[in-house]
Design a protein around this motif. Sequence first.
Motif, short mmCIF file in Angstrom:
data_model
loop_
_atom_site.label_atom_id
_atom_site.label_comp_id
_atom_site.label_asym_id
_atom_site.label_seq_id
_atom_site.Cartn_x
_atom_site.Cartn_y
_atom_site.Cartn_z
N LEU A 52 0.84 -1.20 0.00
CA LEU A 52 0.00 0.00 0.00
C LEU A 52 0.88 1.24 0.00
CD1 LEU A 52 -2.59 -1.11 2.71
CD2 LEU A 52 -2.72 -1.40 0.22
N ALA A 53 0.44 2.25 -0.76
CA ALA A 53 1.25 3.46 -0.88
C ALA A 53 0.38 4.64 -1.29
CB ALA A 53 2.34 3.25 -1.92
N SER A 54 0.99 5.81 -1.30
CA SER A 54 0.33 7.02 -1.78
C SER A 54 0.24 7.00 -3.30
CB SER A 54 1.14 8.25 -1.35
OG SER A 54 2.32 8.34 -2.14
N PRO A 55 -0.62 7.84 -3.88
CA PRO A 55 -0.68 7.94 -5.34
C PRO A 55 0.66 8.36 -5.96
CG PRO A 55 -2.61 8.96 -4.39
CD PRO A 55 -1.68 8.64 -3.25
N TYR A 56 1.41 9.21 -5.27
CA TYR A 56 2.72 9.61 -5.79
C TYR A 56 3.66 8.40 -5.88
CZ TYR A 56 1.79 14.63 -5.16
OH TYR A 56 1.28 15.90 -5.25
N THR A 57 3.73 7.61 -4.81
CA THR A 57 4.61 6.45 -4.79
C THR A 57 4.15 5.39 -5.79
OG1 THR A 57 5.19 6.87 -2.49
CG2 THR A 57 5.59 4.65 -3.30
N ALA A 58 2.84 5.17 -5.86
CA ALA A 58 2.32 4.18 -6.82
C ALA A 58 2.63 4.60 -8.25
CB ALA A 58 0.82 4.00 -6.62
N ALA A 59 2.43 5.86 -8.59
CA ALA A 59 2.69 6.34 -9.95
C ALA A 59 4.18 6.25 -10.28
CB ALA A 59 2.20 7.78 -10.11
N ALA A 60 5.04 6.62 -9.34
CA ALA A 60 6.49 6.52 -9.57
C ALA A 60 6.89 5.06 -9.78
CB ALA A 60 7.25 7.12 -8.38
N SER A 61 6.28 4.16 -9.04
CA SER A 61 6.58 2.73 -9.17
C SER A 61 6.10 2.18 -10.50
CB SER A 61 5.94 1.97 -8.01
OG SER A 61 6.41 2.46 -6.76
N ALA A 62 5.02 2.74 -11.04
CA ALA A 62 4.54 2.32 -12.37
C ALA A 62 5.58 2.65 -13.43
CB ALA A 62 3.21 3.00 -12.70
N ILE A 63 6.27 3.74 -13.29
CA ILE A 63 7.27 4.17 -14.26
C ILE A 63 8.54 3.32 -14.17
CG2 ILE A 63 8.82 6.08 -14.89
CD1 ILE A 63 6.46 7.94 -13.93
N THR A 64 8.97 3.01 -12.96
CA THR A 64 10.23 2.29 -12.77
C THR A 64 10.08 0.77 -12.73
OG1 THR A 64 10.08 2.37 -10.36
CG2 THR A 64 11.19 4.25 -11.46
N GLY A 65 8.89 0.30 -12.37
CA GLY A 65 8.68 -1.14 -12.24
C GLY A 65 9.12 -1.71 -10.90
N VAL A 66 9.59 -0.84 -10.02
CA VAL A 66 9.96 -1.23 -8.66
C VAL A 66 9.38 -0.19 -7.70
CG1 VAL A 66 12.10 -2.40 -9.33
CG2 VAL A 66 12.17 0.00 -8.71
N ILE A 67 9.18 -0.58 -6.45
CA ILE A 67 8.68 0.40 -5.48
C ILE A 67 9.70 1.53 -5.39
CG2 ILE A 67 8.08 0.80 -3.07
CD1 ILE A 67 6.99 -2.08 -3.00
N THR A 68 9.20 2.74 -5.64
CA THR A 68 10.09 3.89 -5.82
C THR A 68 9.65 5.08 -4.96
OG1 THR A 68 10.52 3.21 -8.10
CG2 THR A 68 10.94 5.53 -7.57
N ASP A 69 10.60 5.69 -4.31
CA ASP A 69 10.36 6.95 -3.61
C ASP A 69 10.06 8.00 -4.69
OD1 ASP A 69 10.68 9.50 -2.41
OD2 ASP A 69 12.17 8.74 -1.00
N PRO A 70 8.87 8.59 -4.69
CA PRO A 70 8.51 9.50 -5.77
C PRO A 70 9.38 10.75 -5.84
CG PRO A 70 6.91 9.65 -4.00
CD PRO A 70 7.82 8.49 -3.68
N ARG A 71 10.03 11.09 -4.77
CA ARG A 71 10.88 12.28 -4.77
C ARG A 71 12.03 12.13 -5.76
NH1 ARG A 71 12.02 12.57 1.53
NH2 ARG A 71 12.55 10.43 0.98
N THR A 72 12.44 10.89 -6.05
CA THR A 72 13.53 10.68 -7.00
C THR A 72 13.10 11.10 -8.41
OG1 THR A 72 12.94 8.37 -7.43
CG2 THR A 72 14.53 8.80 -5.66
N LEU A 73 11.83 10.94 -8.75
CA LEU A 73 11.34 11.36 -10.06
C LEU A 73 10.95 12.83 -10.08
CD1 LEU A 73 9.13 8.32 -11.14
CD2 LEU A 73 11.46 8.87 -11.83
N MET A 74 10.51 13.34 -8.94
CA MET A 74 10.10 14.74 -8.87
C MET A 74 11.29 15.68 -8.94
SD MET A 74 7.14 14.24 -6.03
CE MET A 74 6.05 15.63 -6.29
#
Length: 176
Positions: A140-162
């Motif tokens: 379970l995650a926030s929409p930011y984390t889920a969206a970032a993970s969709a891009i990378t294919g791994v659970i991702t801290d969204p701040r790395t993409l932002m």
Amino acid sequence: IQSITMDLSQLEPVTAWPHLPENVHPAAEAPIEVDQVVIGSCTNGRMEDMEAAWEILKGRQVKDGVRAIVIPATMQIYKECLKKGIIEDLIDAGCVVSTPTCGPCLGGYMGILAEEERCISTTNRNFVGRMGHVTSEVYLASPYTAAASAITGVITDPRTLMQTETPVETEKEAAA
């Protein structure tokens, strides 16, 4: 009356690991591969959730092999997303956008997890077998984390993409 002041920018994004919502770990703790991302449904399908996912996904692409499902909570939110161009941009990013419904969150249909598949989801439960097979895993995650993970294919801290440069403008923006 007591007043507490917190700098929310210092909070680290977290995910709830299987199989309990309180099994919380930092999103950046381990790059866990995911097969599916679910953003929305009746839980966390509010307008601000759709906009958060849009902020991350707009102009980017869901990683090949990752299923990304977006479900606005209500028809009113769905229509607002249509008017703002959010739905089109999410589809362009590679997401499947559904009308408001119950679906993968309760293992009903659309996005049922197979044996040993992993999903990062903005829904509210991650119990054994909740979204499909009993050996599947739901994070379970926030929409930011889920969206970032969709891009990378791994659970991702969204701040790395932002923190990266703004994505290349989409064809739609270029035509405007």
